[in-house]
Scaffold this active site. Sequence first.
Site, PDB file in Angstrom:
ATOM      1  N   GLU A  74     -67.836  36.067  20.853  1.00 41.54           N
ATOM      2  CA  GLU A  74     -67.898  37.138  19.858  1.00 41.54           C
ATOM      3  C   GLU A  74     -68.631  36.679  18.597  1.00 41.54           C
ATOM      4  O   GLU A  74     -68.195  36.968  17.476  1.00 41.54           O
ATOM      5  CB  GLU A  74     -66.488  37.625  19.518  1.00 41.54           C
ATOM      6  CG  GLU A  74     -65.762  38.154  20.730  1.00 41.54           C
ATOM      7  CD  GLU A  74     -64.437  38.841  20.412  1.00 41.54           C
ATOM      8  OE1 GLU A  74     -63.997  38.784  19.252  1.00 41.54           O
ATOM      9  OE2 GLU A  74     -63.864  39.435  21.336  1.00 41.54           O
ATOM     10  N   GLU A 124     -62.825  38.257  28.266  1.00 45.31           N
ATOM     11  CA  GLU A 124     -61.501  38.407  27.655  1.00 45.31           C
ATOM     12  C   GLU A 124     -60.993  39.770  28.044  1.00 45.31           C
ATOM     13  O   GLU A 124     -61.717  40.764  27.929  1.00 45.31           O
ATOM     14  CB  GLU A 124     -61.601  38.350  26.129  1.00 45.31           C
ATOM     15  CG  GLU A 124     -61.069  37.079  25.541  1.00 45.31           C
ATOM     16  CD  GLU A 124     -61.186  37.056  24.032  1.00 45.31           C
ATOM     17  OE1 GLU A 124     -61.994  36.258  23.539  1.00 45.31           O
ATOM     18  OE2 GLU A 124     -60.492  37.836  23.359  1.00 45.31           O
TER      19      GLU A 124
HETATM   20  C1  GAL Z   1     -60.734  38.555  20.650  1.00 48.51           C
HETATM   21  C2  GAL Z   1     -61.094  37.140  20.226  1.00 48.51           C
HETATM   22  C3  GAL Z   1     -59.980  36.187  20.516  1.00 48.51           C
HETATM   23  C4  GAL Z   1     -58.691  36.749  19.979  1.00 48.51           C
HETATM   24  C5  GAL Z   1     -58.452  38.074  20.656  1.00 48.51           C
HETATM   25  C6  GAL Z   1     -57.142  38.730  20.303  1.00 48.51           C
HETATM   26  O1  GAL Z   1     -61.550  39.494  20.076  1.00 48.51           O
HETATM   27  O2  GAL Z   1     -62.223  36.702  20.918  1.00 48.51           O
HETATM   28  O3  GAL Z   1     -60.257  34.945  19.927  1.00 48.51           O
HETATM   29  O4  GAL Z   1     -58.818  36.892  18.617  1.00 48.51           O
HETATM   30  O5  GAL Z   1     -59.486  38.949  20.266  1.00 48.51           O
HETATM   31  O6  GAL Z   1     -57.006  39.967  20.988  1.00 48.51           O
END
Ligand code: GAL
Length: 849
Positions: A447, A522
């Site tokens: 990100e 993710e």
């Molecule tokens: C994502 C990020 C992670 C964590 C996660 C929480 O956007 O890459 O590091 O912050 O959100 O949902």
Amino acid sequence: MHFNKFHSACSLLILAFITTVSSNVFSQSHPIKRMGSLNTVSFDDAWLFARFGLQADGTRKEEPAGLESGSFNDAAWQKLSLPHDWAITGPFRIELDGGTGKLPWKGIGWYRKHFTIPAADANKKIFIDFDGAMANAKIWLNGRYVGTWPYGYTSFRMDLSPYIQPGKENVLAVRLDTEQWDSRWYPGAGIYRHVWLVKTDPVHVDHWGTYITTPRITEASADVNIAVTVRNHSKKDARATVRTELYELDAANKPTVKVAEMKATVTDLRAGEQKVIESQSTVNHPKRWDIETPNRYVAKTTISIGGRVIDTYHTPFGIRTLEFTARNGFLLNGKRVQIKGTCNHHDLGALGAAFNLSALTRQLKMLKEMGCNSLRTSHNPPAPELLELADKMGFLVWDEAFDAWKKGKRKNDYNQLFDQWHEKDLTALVYRDRNHPSVFIWSIGNEVMEQQDVALTKHLVDLVYKADPTRPVSNGYNDPDGGRNSGAAVALDIMGVNYFFGQQRKWDADPRYANKPTLGSETSSCVSSRGEYFFGTDEYKNWQISSYDYAKPGWGCSPDEQFRTNARYPHLLGEYVWTGFDYLGEPTPYNSDETNLLNFRTDPNKKAELERQLELIRKNNPPSRSSYFGIIDLAGFPKDRFYSYQSHWRPELPVAHIFPHWNWPERIDSITPVHVYTSGDEAELFLNGVSMGRKAKSAGKDYRLVWDSVRYQPGQLKVICYKDGKQWATDEVRTTGEMKKLEMSPDRTVIKAGEDELCFITVKVTDKDGLMVPRSHPVIHFSVEGAGEIVATDNGDATSFVPFQSHDRPAYNGMALLIIKAKKGVKGKVVVKASSDALMTGQTVVTVQ
Ligand code: GAL
């Protein structure tokens, strides 16, 4: 050979592979302790530590000048062994940032070590290898400056030879500064990973100086290439013979059968010269490295001069093929493997960032048990041991470098280092890890703010290819449209998408990306607190979160919803759930970290709503100090979701799991929904023997079975699950009696002396029949007699300010964790007790041998 060569219309085939580790004594009958140079010894013991700058209580202590000097009087400094995290002792402070764990990790730490090197080693090269030091490490030897490595996650080597005094006392001084570091999670502080001393002949295999690839693999044979970088650090020319033999390597790191020998190469190295010597050989009937059968090999490389072996270097590797396709997902050794992954930060809960092999092994065993087959090292280089464990246990690793590039998410994050250090950090990661069969994707970021930057993306991808062209490169996008529209994603081999999966159909229609393998780098971000259940529309109470597993931040979704989305796009590679384990920091939704807004950079309405929520959180200042994202809590206790993933990821395993618990005296006759996770396809629920109905899952739609009109009556709730019409698995919960006893179950009964091994003891508060009393929170006192000592305690409560080192800890929803270790140099029994007012004391015995 560039793996892009293997790109076909819709597939990217990588025939390759690799590994690295290091050792002390090589013999076919001895396990290799540390791969790499044979002359590597642990340098963890007998350090002295002092903290300056910001102190644990928030005051400041001036940092005097001259701490690097050999003659500085450090007699009063704290004696300790590494790995060490100076911040995990706390205290938790309410005014500190919840995003980084409310722990006082900012400060300036100095470490000093007095040591001698025999006079006979005067002609040797002496190196020190740091697996990781948080952060901004500066190193001096005998008062003379040796060097610096700012990024706290990178492993690095320093050459001590120019400053060392053989035959005399030497003083090594390391200054770390976390005041100049910002993070979105708890980074830890200190020399938190292992440190090694490496002595070599002036002519030796360079640091991370071997690179093994397997460009051709068939059932009958595999070609193995090794490139060995040999350095002549002496002032004289040398004629050296480089020879490599290949052995099978067992799970204990013992080389067993010799399988091949490469032709020796004689090479002339001028003084100061460095050469890469390449050799090939063939392994017949190679035993593939796979996630089910993680077969490994080790290359033993020797360098000889005048017939005498002067250096021995071990490189573990594996033989496997990787194929990434846009239409048929990921294939390992030609077989489709769905990525069932978890993202994990590096802290080990109550141990903080201080690395411990048994703690990480315990975590990975749980993930394996759940059916997880891949790890994303979010968002930084992991401890080297993680790769070795992944190789041995059969995990695929998404190996990640950065959470920020040139533009930071926080003031002092990687943006401060990028210009000067990104090439060194990225290359160090790839060089260190490129021989591990488990590593299958490199990630250049998560990100990052420059997701749309075509040139920068390409630049970083090229740096990776330069060090390893055998694996694909990816990047985790939370603005996948931006990355695709600008064309930055064209430079990647694999598109990593954080959360915004639902748009896949649109992307598949874009000719630039139609052939781009894609995975959920993710997913989900479901949040819950183990053992908490709220009813009606309530999901959040007392800074805890209901475990019905529907709660999520605006960008996230429940596991069920994610599974449904995945089912719609079976051609994708799979997913990495955020996260396997709870971690210190980032207690979303009770986190006031504004970087979460970045997840809505393209949606002003959602962004405004989140801004309002953040403002409210800032005002209320929640006590939350660790995450709620974990499928498993911070203490290592599975939450209900564990069984959702296990049911889905291990469909062949009979799984049945009922929740919530059944102790609701205040809900008699109230509707109390009952949910069941099962790998079966149908189930019948019984309350006190009366059927509540049989329910069936609709394939691709239902990932739990729900009885939402059950009226609570105390007693027994039992589920019988079926698969294909046959009974498959059962589970039950019962209303318990009052709490009566403390029951202890150690995860091992023997601790090996002298190996940093930890024993994890689960403590349950039970009724007279041994049933765990779910809503009990008695304060438990822990004591240990004999050959062991207490390291830490925990209970998985994200709001607890009890220090992890405390011997008194309340149970959280019926459970607590005690971590013990052996006392140094002592063997024998350890008698461990857990006591609490009016409860029967729990006891267990562990042996140190
Ligand atoms: C994502 C990020 C992670 C964590 C996660 C929480 O956007 O890459 O590091 O912050 O959100 O949902």
